[in-house]
Design an enzyme around this catalytic site. Sequence first.
Site, PDB file in Angstrom:
ATOM      1  N   MET A   1       0.845  -1.177   0.000  1.00  0.00           N
ATOM      2  CA  MET A   1       0.000   0.000   0.000  1.00  0.00           C
ATOM      3  C   MET A   1       0.883   1.231   0.000  1.00  0.00           C
ATOM      4  SD  MET A   1      -3.369   0.221   0.000  1.00  0.00           S
ATOM      5  CE  MET A   1      -3.958  -1.167   0.959  1.00  0.00           C
ATOM      6  N   CYS A   2       0.930   1.961  -1.085  1.00  0.00           N
ATOM      7  CA  CYS A   2       1.774   3.146  -1.194  1.00  0.00           C
ATOM      8  C   CYS A   2       1.001   4.385  -0.753  1.00  0.00           C
ATOM      9  CB  CYS A   2       2.266   3.314  -2.621  1.00  0.00           C
ATOM     10  SG  CYS A   2       3.213   1.901  -3.248  1.00  0.00           S
TER      11      CYS A   2
END
Length: 462
Positions: free
Chosen positions: A1-2
Amino acid sequence: MCGILFSLTTAQQQVDPELWQTLTEINTKRGPDSQQTRTISVGDHFLQFYSTVLHLRGRDNVPQPVCENGNILCWNGEIFDGLSIALGENDTAALMQHLTRVDTKNSTAFLKVISRIEGPFAFVFWQEESKRLWFGRDCLGRRSLLWSRNENSLVISSAAQPNDKVEWQEVPANGIYSVQLGKEDEPETPVLLYPWLQQEENPRLALPFPRLNRGIPALGTETIDSNNELPPPDETMQTAVRDFTNVLDDAVKRRVADIPFIDSVHSRPRVAVLFSGGLDCICLAALAHRHLPVSEPIDLLNVAFENPRSQNAKQQKKASGDGGTTNTATATVYNTPDRVTGRASVEELRKIAPERTWHFVEINVPYSEAMTYREHIINLMHPLDTVMDLSIAMALWFASRGKGTIDIDGAYEPYESHARVLISGLGADEQLGGYSRHREAFRHGGWERLISEVCVVTVVSS
């Protein structure tokens, strides 16, 4: 998850430095593997891009924002199909190559690339030649993206915290938004140029999947008989089940096959399953087993919360003489239904794949600890604020933290999961009709009533 953080401001009104610092800290926690900032000016406007990366696919970590020929991409997503990406290739770099090749004078070309993506995503993209900013989410809104807007500024962030001076809203997952700069006759506020529509209605931005099938199976109008037995599946139904299994297996393979090894210890689990013991999660765990080295353990994360009200009720019942006798193993406050089914299901997995090490991670959450982190979790899920949102968020937060115990030769030892990818079966019941109401719909109206029930639930849940 950026993490994605972006601001569009004028020279006269910049983003409050304290707010920007808070947002960078929040987004940095989403992407520990790299963080970068890129700032450009267009006329009287300043555009600031900040991206953080959690490296989940491909051999190499690709820092963001990705910049090429003046174009800038902030990407939080995964491309599982639609665009050609080889195993081991980074999807952010591949997407940037696709986007830089499109005709900048033709919005349709850009939108065709976006609409082909099969997978969850949120993005911000600056197209240098056209001086146009694009941003949006996939049509199901599976990646977080928030915005705060006023006449002089636009701030976009993957996550935010409540702030008296800033009103945050989710960027609607209804299409791709655009801001045109550098042209006096164009608006400088976000406009929804291209909504997600069915292919025949808008070929520029088609959904990456067809309409939900509402066709009646060729099984007549059978209902559940008096013995509560479903009609036996015919060859057509069996073929559909096999096809679905193959599609699901391929989806799991694409998710787990090229997770990078972060360190030299290749025997550590890279994959964990949010594991309640239900049919959905046990199937996903079994499918993940097919596509990971057998020497690599898989973590099964099982969360149980202490419930003081439930325990008080049990104590009162026991004090009144109605409680009967229990052994020590079942008397624990964490023997919730999910814990009981989880223990039984992991034994099934050990029979299916005895050569695999299955870490059944018991994550016990005392009531006091849940209350300690409650406000923190509420901030993380902002601007969502319903009781159901909080209930789901707390379970996911404590599970993803991965701190619990595992049984080693009869003794429980502390354990912390360092898996990079967590697989969840959330949504399986809504898609496949696993609730009692689906059975009742079939009982009273056959396939037609069941399909209508599933379609309604699927639209709401998406």
